[in-house]
Write an enzyme that holds these catalytic residues in place. Structure first.
Site, PDB file in Angstrom:
ATOM      1  N   THR A  87       0.826  -1.207   0.000  1.00 14.09           N
ATOM      2  CA  THR A  87       0.000   0.000   0.000  1.00 14.09           C
ATOM      3  C   THR A  87       0.861   1.258   0.000  1.00 14.09           C
ATOM      4  O   THR A  87       1.877   1.337   0.684  1.00 14.09           O
ATOM      5  CB  THR A  87      -0.914   0.008   1.235  1.00 14.09           C
ATOM      6  OG1 THR A  87      -1.736  -1.150   1.203  1.00 14.09           O
ATOM      7  CG2 THR A  87      -1.782   1.247   1.268  1.00 14.09           C
TER       8      THR A  87
ATOM      9  N   PRO B 232       0.797   5.847  -0.217  1.00 16.36           N
ATOM     10  CA  PRO B 232      -0.038   6.992   0.163  1.00 16.36           C
ATOM     11  C   PRO B 232      -1.128   7.302  -0.860  1.00 16.36           C
ATOM     12  O   PRO B 232      -2.232   7.700  -0.488  1.00 16.36           O
ATOM     13  CB  PRO B 232       0.969   8.141   0.273  1.00 16.36           C
ATOM     14  CG  PRO B 232       2.260   7.471   0.619  1.00 16.36           C
ATOM     15  CD  PRO B 232       2.240   6.167  -0.120  1.00 16.36           C
TER      16      PRO B 232
ATOM     17  N   GLY C 285      -3.942   2.608  -2.817  1.00 11.30           N
ATOM     18  CA  GLY C 285      -4.350   1.581  -1.877  1.00 11.30           C
ATOM     19  C   GLY C 285      -5.062   0.452  -2.581  1.00 11.30           C
ATOM     20  O   GLY C 285      -4.525  -0.643  -2.763  1.00 11.30           O
ATOM     21  N   SER C 286      -6.274   0.714  -3.057  1.00 12.71           N
ATOM     22  CA  SER C 286      -7.060  -0.317  -3.732  1.00 12.71           C
ATOM     23  C   SER C 286      -6.591  -0.587  -5.154  1.00 12.71           C
ATOM     24  O   SER C 286      -7.061  -1.538  -5.784  1.00 12.71           O
ATOM     25  CB  SER C 286      -8.544   0.096  -3.760  1.00 12.71           C
ATOM     26  OG  SER C 286      -9.072   0.157  -2.455  1.00 12.71           O
TER      27      SER C 286
ATOM     28  N   LEU D 221      -2.065 -11.298  -0.312  1.00 13.56           N
ATOM     29  CA  LEU D 221      -3.271 -10.699   0.262  1.00 13.56           C
ATOM     30  C   LEU D 221      -4.360 -11.742   0.455  1.00 13.56           C
ATOM     31  O   LEU D 221      -5.066 -11.740   1.476  1.00 13.56           O
ATOM     32  CB  LEU D 221      -3.777  -9.562  -0.631  1.00 13.56           C
ATOM     33  CG  LEU D 221      -2.883  -8.330  -0.753  1.00 13.56           C
ATOM     34  CD1 LEU D 221      -3.550  -7.298  -1.650  1.00 13.56           C
ATOM     35  CD2 LEU D 221      -2.594  -7.728   0.612  1.00 13.56           C
TER      36      LEU D 221
ATOM     37  N   ARG E 190      -6.130 -12.532   3.980  1.00 13.31           N
ATOM     38  CA  ARG E 190      -7.580 -12.344   4.128  1.00 13.31           C
ATOM     39  C   ARG E 190      -8.239 -13.558   4.761  1.00 13.31           C
ATOM     40  O   ARG E 190      -9.257 -13.425   5.445  1.00 13.31           O
ATOM     41  CB  ARG E 190      -8.198 -12.059   2.759  1.00 13.31           C
ATOM     42  CG  ARG E 190      -7.861 -10.678   2.208  1.00 13.31           C
ATOM     43  CD  ARG E 190      -8.148 -10.583   0.724  1.00 13.31           C
ATOM     44  NE  ARG E 190      -7.827  -9.247   0.216  1.00 13.31           N
ATOM     45  CZ  ARG E 190      -7.716  -8.945  -1.081  1.00 13.31           C
ATOM     46  NH1 ARG E 190      -7.901  -9.900  -1.995  1.00 13.31           N
ATOM     47  NH2 ARG E 190      -7.431  -7.722  -1.455  1.00 13.31           N
TER      48      ARG E 190
ATOM     49  N   GLU F  43      -6.679  -4.996   3.599  1.00 13.97           N
ATOM     50  CA  GLU F  43      -6.706  -6.263   2.843  1.00 13.97           C
ATOM     51  C   GLU F  43      -7.884  -6.289   1.875  1.00 13.97           C
ATOM     52  O   GLU F  43      -8.490  -7.333   1.634  1.00 13.97           O
ATOM     53  CB  GLU F  43      -6.771  -7.470   3.781  1.00 13.97           C
ATOM     54  CG  GLU F  43      -5.780  -7.470   4.915  1.00 13.97           C
ATOM     55  CD  GLU F  43      -4.345  -7.662   4.460  1.00 13.97           C
ATOM     56  OE1 GLU F  43      -4.130  -7.917   3.266  1.00 13.97           O
ATOM     57  OE2 GLU F  43      -3.447  -7.545   5.298  1.00 13.97           O
TER      58      GLU F  43
ATOM     59  N   PHE G 298     -13.801  -2.946 -12.491  1.00 12.53           N
ATOM     60  CA  PHE G 298     -12.741  -2.183 -11.849  1.00 12.53           C
ATOM     61  C   PHE G 298     -12.293  -1.001 -12.686  1.00 12.53           C
ATOM     62  O   PHE G 298     -11.917   0.034 -12.161  1.00 12.53           O
ATOM     63  CB  PHE G 298     -11.538  -3.080 -11.549  1.00 12.53           C
ATOM     64  CG  PHE G 298     -11.776  -4.044 -10.416  1.00 12.53           C
ATOM     65  CD1 PHE G 298     -11.589  -3.662  -9.107  1.00 12.53           C
ATOM     66  CD2 PHE G 298     -12.193  -5.335 -10.674  1.00 12.53           C
ATOM     67  CE1 PHE G 298     -11.809  -4.534  -8.053  1.00 12.53           C
ATOM     68  CE2 PHE G 298     -12.404  -6.235  -9.635  1.00 12.53           C
ATOM     69  CZ  PHE G 298     -12.224  -5.828  -8.326  1.00 12.53           C
TER      70      PHE G 298
END
Length: 387
Positions: free
Chosen positions: A134, A136, A139-140, A241, A245, A366, A386
């Site tokens: 991740t 700044p 993130g996703s 990940l 999870r 996550e 997405f």
């Protein structure tokens, strides 16, 4: 009556699984619960001390094989996560990041030299690892990460930064993901490498009993031997990940169970209008609904664990179903339990508000709930939402 006794789900576990659960519950009761409210209030946690104790019990990387790892089943690992998070999400995060992210990345994608160098010490809790994906501003959407890796002769140079990295301020090794000409690549970066710095993130309102940091990479020079040789493309970090999870699916149910246990005890002892508040229909309706969701969440986690133990792996959308449902229901349970405790629900003398605040982070990290919805939606429709 304990919340999970309603359906006698213990009958679905083996003797060995119950023994592992009992061990983890004891260490949580003895080592975490007496201190965690203070850790949370102070915003600090003795990571190294806890890691050494967890290492002695075989809890770090416990589902991995070799290199000092316990080689436990997926269900046993899940039960361990459940008991640790029943004490605090931050403590479970310590174990998850160490074992399912940092250790797993090296175990799955590293060279034999890297495995021998790092994994035995990490399994023992003598070395701490973190996982830098991740950023700044990313993130996703890790595919567009800004951290770069470029070749310089036989070496690699890393520049960039990572954000919200559990264990980073105390880590001995950081698994760092970066973009190179050939795509996403991974490195096992010793924390004492020049140009590597980790700053503790302060003023958190959630996961306060957890060490969280921001990593800066300023011209970090690494030999070729630091690169994870089997990691090619975004599939590698995403597989880590998925691994982490799975533990969250179980852990969230631990936090929910702890909240419900406290609320049940409170409802049967707290009197208003001349009788226990648990004797009122509205309170019983809340308790019944929460117990129902807790049972369902546990059965979902157990089903996924059995699938993984039989098939060796879970499909990403199966893990997304588990995290989306169980974290969403856990945070709803925590919030409802808070209402049963009334004003006492915000007191640090009870764990409910702490769990609720922690689960706000678990809801996001996550993979956010929205990301997991899109993973499931893509599987159902065959269409990528997405982009």
């Amino acid at each position: 009556m304990a919340p999970l006794d309603l359906l006698d789900v213990d009958t679905l576990l083996s003797d060995e699984e119950r023994d592992i659960r009992a061990l983890c519950r004891r260490v949580a009761d003895d080592r975490v619960r007496p201190h965690v409210a203070g850790w949370y209030e102070d915003g600090s946690v003795p990571v190294r001390e806890l890691a050494l104790e967890f290492g002695k019990l075989g809890l770090l990387g416990m589902h991995l094989t070799g290199y000092g790892c316990a080689g436990a089943s997926a269900v046993s690992y899940g039960l361990a996560c459940m008991e640790l998070e029943a004490a605090d999400s931050g403590v479970r995060s310590l174990v998850s990041v160490q074992g399912s992210l940092a250790m797993y990345a090296i175990w799955k994608w590293g060279s034999e030299e890297q495995k021998q160098r790092w994994l035995p010490g990490m399994a023992a809790g003598e070395l701490i690892g973190c996982f830098g994906l991740t950023e700044p501003d990313h993130g996703s959407d890790p595919a567009n990460m800004a951290t770069r890796a470029r070749r310089d002769g036989d070496d690699w140079i890393l520049d960039g930064g990572k954000m919200w990295i559990t264990n980073a301020p105390v880590a001995d090794v950081a698994v760092i993901w970066a973009r190179a000409e050939e795509g996403v690549v991974g490195f096992a970066v010793p924390a004492d490498t020049p140009g590597f710095a980790a700053r503790e993130i302060k003023h958190k309102m959630s996961l306060r009993a957890s060490s969280t940091g921001e990593i800066t990479l300023d011209g970090v020079r690494l030999p070729q031997s630091a690169r994870l040789p089997e990691a090619r493309g975004l599939k590698a970090p995403l597989s880590c990940l998925t691994e982490a999870r799975f533990g969250i699916i179980w852990g969230a149910m631990g936090a929910a169970r702890d909240c419900l246990s406290v609320a049940l005890d409170y409802a049967t002892t707290r009197e208003q209008f001349g009788r226990p508040i648990g004797g009122f229909q509205l309170t019983q309706a809340k308790l019944a609904d929460m117990a129902l969701e807790l049972q369902k969440g546990f059965l979902l986690a157990l089903h996924l664990g059995r699938l993984r133990d039989s098939a060796g792996a879970l499909r990403p959308e199966q893990v997304s179903v588990g995290k989306l449902n169980n974290v969403r229901e856990a945070i709803a349970i925590a919030r409802t339990c808070r209402t049963i405790l009334g004003g006492n629900g915000i007191s640090g003398e009870y764990p409910v508000m702490r769990h609720a605040n922690n689960l706000e982070s678990v809801l996001t990290y996550e993979g956010t709930s929205e990301i997991h919805q899109l993973v499931i939606g893509q599987k159902l429709t065959g269409l990528n939402a997405f982009a």
